[in-house]
Motif scaffolding. Structure first.
Motif: not given
Lengths: 213, 213
Positions: A117-121, B126-130
């Motif tokens: 959550l805090t990294g990629p998102l 895209d973020q959801k699929t990732e």
């Protein structure tokens, strides 16, 4: 027997309680989930536990991951005190209460999820806390409702069961994340009651050799 | 007996396989997770299952939630064919494989989580699929590694176990989300093998009365 553990891991905490209640002596091998980029990701540990999570239980026979599988194994091998009722319907309800926590609350607030959550998102601290509280409130609301029909002194009647071994670490976690727990009087009552018992108290994160307080 | 089910729910799918393998006849009561803002949130269903998730199993004795608790209960009440080995160490390994899926993969990609990602967190497709692929790859990598030492024809040796009842719905889910499964030859092999068996085939989402295909 050995337990690969991290002081703050809820899943390791569950197994520590089981080992204590059954008065089994065990060696704790700390796996620091934050140091060295996470020691659970080391090649050596990954060999032992491909999931790269704690706990891992190791005895002369084999090594085993997944806290609930470990506790059920201990309960078969060392039946006293029993952590599951004998009656199949009662046993099923206890397992179901335990899984309410182990499947539907805990995995969503686990370290690796918060790191995603805090990294990629790139969520900020408030969003992260909202996420944590959302799943805790969702799960605790359901659990509090279920406990109205199942609880006595503990989650299921008046004996300690697998469900209590899941409730206590989850409540510890909720308090750590400053959840308002006023709406969950039954969960709170069972938590505080368990904390008075040596098997639970000695398993607490702050009592572990790898605790950083 | 009755099963509150949704055709695409992995957890309901697991229980349908168990009921079929044990040749138990049951009534399916569809709970549409997307219609009417989610029928699992209705006051009536919430009374039955405070978690507002499927499945819920109901028989003359009681109602029970949590797919793994339901399957273990069925396995005790209707022992043939057994879904867990008798040997405690083997049984523990099967439970652990099942929990690898039920705790560490499935809950992260469940409908309510995806709704939180695209709702409050406003993630794009895209973020959801990732997110979905990340947790599937993480879990499947570990599972594929574990199966190297446990699998025969099925996840644990040559008999169908609880682990296979978790693997098949999870792989169905992965294929639905177009995961590249080339790196998971053992998982794929077991999946395709199970699909040939009537108990699994009849439990498939597309075979359910509430399927929308």
């Amino acid at each position: 027997m050995k337990l690969y553990s991290y002081w703050r891991s809820s899943a390791a905490y569950r197994v520590r309680i089981a080992l204590n209640l059954k008065q089994l002596s065990f060696e704790t091998i700390p796996v620091h989930l934050l140091k060295d980029g996470g020691q659970q990701h080391s090649a050596e540990y990954q060999q032992l536990n491909p999931n790269q999570l704690v706990p891992t239980y190791v005895d002369a026979e084999f090594s085993l991951n997944q806290s609930l599988a470990i506790i059920e194994y201990l309960d078969e091998m060392y039946p006293e005190p029993a952590l599951l009722p004998e009656d199949p319907a009662a046993k099923a309800q206890v397992r179901s209460l335990a899984l309410d926590i182990a499947c539907d609350i805990h995995p969503l607030n686990n370290l690796r999820v918060l790191q995603y959550l805090t990294g990629p998102l790139a969520l900020n601290d408030d969003q992260k806390t909202e996420w944590i509280h959302h799943w805790l409130h969702t799960g605790f609301s359901a659990l509090e409702q279920r406990l109205q029909t199942t609880a006595g002194e503990f989650c299921y009647g008046d004996n300690i069961t697998l469900a209590d071994l899941c409730l206590v670490p989850q409540m510890y976690n909720a308090l750590r994340f400053k959840l308002d727990t006023l709406e969950y009087p039954t969960i709170s009552r069972i938590y505080h009651h368990c904390q008075q018992l040596a098997g639970f108290a000695l398993a607490a994160p702050e009592q572990q050799s790898d605790a950083q307080v």
